[in-house]
Design a protein around this motif. Structure first.
Motif, PDB file in Angstrom:
ATOM      1  N   GLY A  23       0.784  -1.234   0.000  1.00 23.86           N
ATOM      2  CA  GLY A  23       0.000   0.000   0.000  1.00 23.86           C
ATOM      3  C   GLY A  23       0.812   1.277   0.000  1.00 23.86           C
ATOM      4  N   PRO A  24       1.759   1.444   0.931  1.00 19.66           N
ATOM      5  CA  PRO A  24       2.537   2.687   0.945  1.00 19.66           C
ATOM      6  C   PRO A  24       3.307   2.929  -0.346  1.00 19.66           C
ATOM      7  N   ASP A  25       3.866   1.881  -0.928  1.00 22.33           N
ATOM      8  CA  ASP A  25       4.587   2.043  -2.194  1.00 22.33           C
ATOM      9  C   ASP A  25       3.651   2.455  -3.320  1.00 22.33           C
ATOM     10  N   LEU A  26       2.475   1.845  -3.350  1.00 21.29           N
ATOM     11  CA  LEU A  26       1.507   2.199  -4.394  1.00 21.29           C
ATOM     12  C   LEU A  26       1.022   3.635  -4.241  1.00 21.29           C
ATOM     13  N   ILE A  27       0.764   4.050  -3.011  1.00 24.19           N
ATOM     14  CA  ILE A  27       0.299   5.415  -2.776  1.00 24.19           C
ATOM     15  C   ILE A  27       1.401   6.414  -3.108  1.00 24.19           C
ATOM     16  N   GLY A  31       1.142   9.255  -6.039  1.00 22.51           N
ATOM     17  CA  GLY A  31       1.357  10.676  -5.762  1.00 22.51           C
ATOM     18  C   GLY A  31       2.425  11.275  -6.654  1.00 22.51           C
ATOM     19  N   LYS A  32       3.484  10.520  -6.878  1.00 22.17           N
ATOM     20  CA  LYS A  32       4.562  10.993  -7.750  1.00 22.17           C
ATOM     21  C   LYS A  32       4.057  11.156  -9.183  1.00 22.17           C
ATOM     22  N   ALA A  33       3.265  10.201  -9.644  1.00 24.07           N
ATOM     23  CA  ALA A  33       2.716  10.276 -10.998  1.00 24.07           C
ATOM     24  C   ALA A  33       1.756  11.458 -11.129  1.00 24.07           C
ATOM     25  N   THR A  34       0.988  11.733 -10.071  1.00 23.48           N
ATOM     26  CA  THR A  34       0.068  12.866 -10.097  1.00 23.48           C
ATOM     27  C   THR A  34       0.833  14.181 -10.168  1.00 23.48           C
ATOM     28  N   ARG A  35       1.918  14.294  -9.398  1.00 20.32           N
ATOM     29  CA  ARG A  35       2.734  15.513  -9.450  1.00 20.32           C
ATOM     30  C   ARG A  35       3.335  15.721 -10.819  1.00 20.32           C
TER      31      ARG A  35
END
Length: 65
Positions: A23-27, A31-35
């Motif tokens: 979960g933490p890696d996916l989130i 987030g990085k992809a969204t930025r």
């Protein structure tokens, strides 16, 4: 023998365990992809230095004013 309800419980437990581990890696990657996506769309919307806007939607390659 397992019934459908027992199989569903086992499946939910397996998904929960995997979600806790990954979960933490996916989130973080989401987030990085969204930025990155936001930065790219911002870059496309704002003209950079040396970019000229052409009124009327014509481009210099059209040969029309």
């Amino acid at each position: 023998m397992f019934g459908l309800s027992e199989l569903a419980v086992v499946l939910v437990v397996v998904i929960a365990v995997l979600a806790v581990r990954k979960g933490p890696d996916l989130i973080r990657s989401a987030g990085k992809a969204t930025r990155i996506l936001k930065a790219e769309t911002r870059t496309l919307r704002t003209p950079g230095p040396g970019a000229h806007e052409h009124p009327g939607g014509t481009s210099p390659r059209d040969g029309r004013p």
